[in-house]
Design an enzyme around this catalytic site. Structure first.
Site, PDB file in Angstrom:
ATOM      1  N   ARG A 103       0.880  -1.179   0.000  1.00  0.00           N
ATOM      2  CA  ARG A 103       0.000   0.000   0.000  1.00  0.00           C
ATOM      3  C   ARG A 103       0.907   1.215   0.000  1.00  0.00           C
ATOM      4  NH1 ARG A 103      -5.205   1.483   3.635  1.00  0.00           N
ATOM      5  NH2 ARG A 103      -6.079   0.205   1.993  1.00  0.00           N
ATOM      6  N   HIS A 130      -7.569   0.871  -6.233  1.00  0.00           N
ATOM      7  CA  HIS A 130      -7.758   0.019  -5.052  1.00  0.00           C
ATOM      8  C   HIS A 130      -8.413  -1.280  -5.527  1.00  0.00           C
ATOM      9  CE1 HIS A 130      -7.894  -1.075  -0.982  1.00  0.00           C
ATOM     10  NE2 HIS A 130      -8.722  -0.180  -0.484  1.00  0.00           N
ATOM     11  N   GLN A 133     -10.148  -3.825  -3.008  1.00  0.00           N
ATOM     12  CA  GLN A 133     -11.412  -3.317  -2.480  1.00  0.00           C
ATOM     13  C   GLN A 133     -12.534  -3.509  -3.493  1.00  0.00           C
ATOM     14  OE1 GLN A 133     -12.141  -1.705   0.690  1.00  0.00           O
ATOM     15  NE2 GLN A 133     -14.152  -2.306  -0.109  1.00  0.00           N
ATOM     16  N   ASP A 222     -17.159   7.503  -1.355  1.00  0.00           N
ATOM     17  CA  ASP A 222     -15.886   7.388  -0.626  1.00  0.00           C
ATOM     18  C   ASP A 222     -15.566   8.773  -0.062  1.00  0.00           C
ATOM     19  OD1 ASP A 222     -13.440   6.450   0.332  1.00  0.00           O
ATOM     20  OD2 ASP A 222     -12.426   6.536  -1.611  1.00  0.00           O
ATOM     21  N   CYS A 262     -16.186   1.850   1.008  1.00  0.00           N
ATOM     22  CA  CYS A 262     -15.006   1.036   1.334  1.00  0.00           C
ATOM     23  C   CYS A 262     -14.573   1.206   2.782  1.00  0.00           C
ATOM     24  CB  CYS A 262     -13.866   1.364   0.378  1.00  0.00           C
ATOM     25  SG  CYS A 262     -13.244   3.050   0.526  1.00  0.00           S
ATOM     26  N   ARG A 290     -13.554  -8.399   1.824  1.00  0.00           N
ATOM     27  CA  ARG A 290     -12.124  -8.163   1.559  1.00  0.00           C
ATOM     28  C   ARG A 290     -11.333  -9.432   1.882  1.00  0.00           C
ATOM     29  NH1 ARG A 290      -9.927  -3.034   1.781  1.00  0.00           N
ATOM     30  NH2 ARG A 290      -8.050  -4.117   1.066  1.00  0.00           N
TER      31      ARG A 290
HETATM   32  N1  NVA Z   1      -9.890   6.891  -1.175  1.00  0.00           N
HETATM   33  C1  NVA Z   1      -9.497   6.454   0.140  1.00  0.00           C
HETATM   34  C2  NVA Z   1      -9.757   5.000   0.308  1.00  0.00           C
HETATM   35  C3  NVA Z   1      -9.403   4.449   1.674  1.00  0.00           C
HETATM   36  C4  NVA Z   1      -9.602   2.988   1.797  1.00  0.00           C
HETATM   37  C5  NVA Z   1      -8.033   6.781   0.369  1.00  0.00           C
HETATM   38  O1  NVA Z   1      -7.229   6.583  -0.534  1.00  0.00           O
HETATM   39  O2  NVA Z   1      -7.710   7.257   1.462  1.00  0.00           O
HETATM   40  N1   CP Z   2     -11.089   0.072   2.782  1.00  0.00           N
HETATM   41  C1   CP Z   2      -9.810  -0.002   3.167  1.00  0.00           C
HETATM   42  O1   CP Z   2      -8.899  -0.249   2.376  1.00  0.00           O
HETATM   43  O2   CP Z   2      -9.640   0.127   4.505  1.00  0.00           O
HETATM   44  P1   CP Z   2      -8.263   0.349   5.282  1.00  0.00           P
HETATM   45  O3   CP Z   2      -7.720   1.682   4.850  1.00  0.00           O
HETATM   46  O4   CP Z   2      -8.646   0.290   6.729  1.00  0.00           O
HETATM   47  O5   CP Z   2      -7.307  -0.751   4.903  1.00  0.00           O
END
Ligand code: NVA
Ligand code: CP
Length: 308
Positions: A103, A130, A133, A222, A262, A290
């Site tokens: 990540r 993502h 997800q 989101d 998500c 997930r």
């Molecule tokens: N769009 C959000 C998704 C988090 C799971 C981010 O990138 O922070």
């Molecule tokens: N939805 C998601 O990816 O959650 P986290 O940021 O908690 O991993």
């Protein structure tokens, strides 16, 4: 040759549906106490350069349930945070482990990691996409609606990593996709190019949530400010005012319309507390899935055998 999961653009619709079939099987096996230790003795390295609750816990638990082991590496505490090149990290982890989940911020970092690793690399979120997800989202939608093809998926808000993956995943699975974003916050140009690349795709990008939500079977939203955009919070709150999934918007959708988020969610911003709670079952199914979807991905990339 090893395979990776870097972005849904790399997969065909059939491959996505196959992952979902294996994910359903993983879920069944786990719920029925059936053995599924397909990754016995294998190790997944998990690199996190951003925060996480779901991704970390679902990957780590998933590896454990598959009979393997997962190692958490935070960007800050590993040598990655001190500037060790990604190509060296890739080659080192390839000597110890059987897969890498990462990540991070730039999609290019994940692509470079995959180019230099001899083991599968899985994208656990970048600024661009993502994919894990959205596999879970598609699994949840199919579980509840019994199909994907022909359903209308509507995304409201920022043209971010979630929007990008939903557009690609939804269209590849035969869904109609409508997106409402304010000007200046559109999905990635590569994703818009993909959406326009096949006359069979039903895709629209509009400026008002109302236009996008009409007759939707699934509404997804989101956060307005993603990880790494914290300093833009105030500016984004102004830009996204009105891009909220609320009762009024839900009234325009199909009466059985699902809601997906998500998580984490900001009640009172992109979604009201009422809509969130009305659809909590679907949203937490999505979070649960997930685990199952990623077990399918890890199995398919790391076990090298057919599911029994
Ligand atoms: N769009 C959000 C998704 C988090 C799971 C981010 O990138 O922070
Ligand atoms: N939805 C998601 O990816 O959650 P986290 O940021 O908690 O991993």
């Amino acid at each position: 040759m090893k395979k990776d999961l870097l972005k849904l653009l790399d997969l065909s619709g059939e491959e996505i549906l196959h992952i979902l079939d294996v994910a359903d099987q993983m879920k069944y096996n786990q719920k029925h106490g059936l053995p599924h230790e397909y990754l016995k003795g294998k190790t997944l390295a998990m690199i996190f350069e951003k925060n996480s609750t779901r991704t970390r816990v679902s990957f780590e638990t998933g590896m454990f349930q598959l009979g393997g082991h997962a190692i958490f590496l935070s960007g800050k505490e590993s040598q990655i945070g001190r500037g060790e090149p990604v190509e060296d990290t890739a080659r080192v982890l390839s000597r110890y482990c059987d897969g890498i989940m990462i990540r991070t911020f730039a999609q290019e970092e994940v692509e470079a990691l995959a180019r230099h690793a001899s083991i599968p690399v899985i994208n656990g979120l970048t600024d661009f996409c993502h994919p894990c997800q959205v596999l879970a989202d598609l699994m949840t939608i199919r579980e509840r609606m019994a199909k994907l093809e022909g359903l209308k998926l509507c995304f409201i808000g920022d043209g971010n990593n979630m929007a990008n993956s939903l557009i690609v995943g939804g269209l590849k699975c035969g869904m109609e996709v409508s997106v409402a974003c304010p000007e200046g916050y559109d999905p990635d140009p590569k994703v818009l190019e993909f959406a326009g690349s096949d006359p069979a795709f039903k895709f629209s990008l509009v400026r008002t949530p109302r236009e996008a939500a009409v007759d939707a079977d699934v509404i997804v939203t989101d956060v307005w400010a993603s990880m790494g955009q914290e300093e833009e919070k105030a500016q984004r709150e102004r830009a996204f005012a009105g891009y909220q999934v609320n009762e009024e918007l839900m009234a325009l959708a199909h009466p059985e319309c699902m809601v997906q988020h998500c998580l984490p969610a900001h009640r009172g911003e992109e979604i009201t507390a009422q809509v969130f709670e009305d659809h909590a079952q679907e949203i937490f199914d999505e979070a649960e899935n997930r685990l199952h979807a990623q077990k399918a991905v890890m199995y398919l990339l790391m076990a090298g055998e057919e599911i029994g």
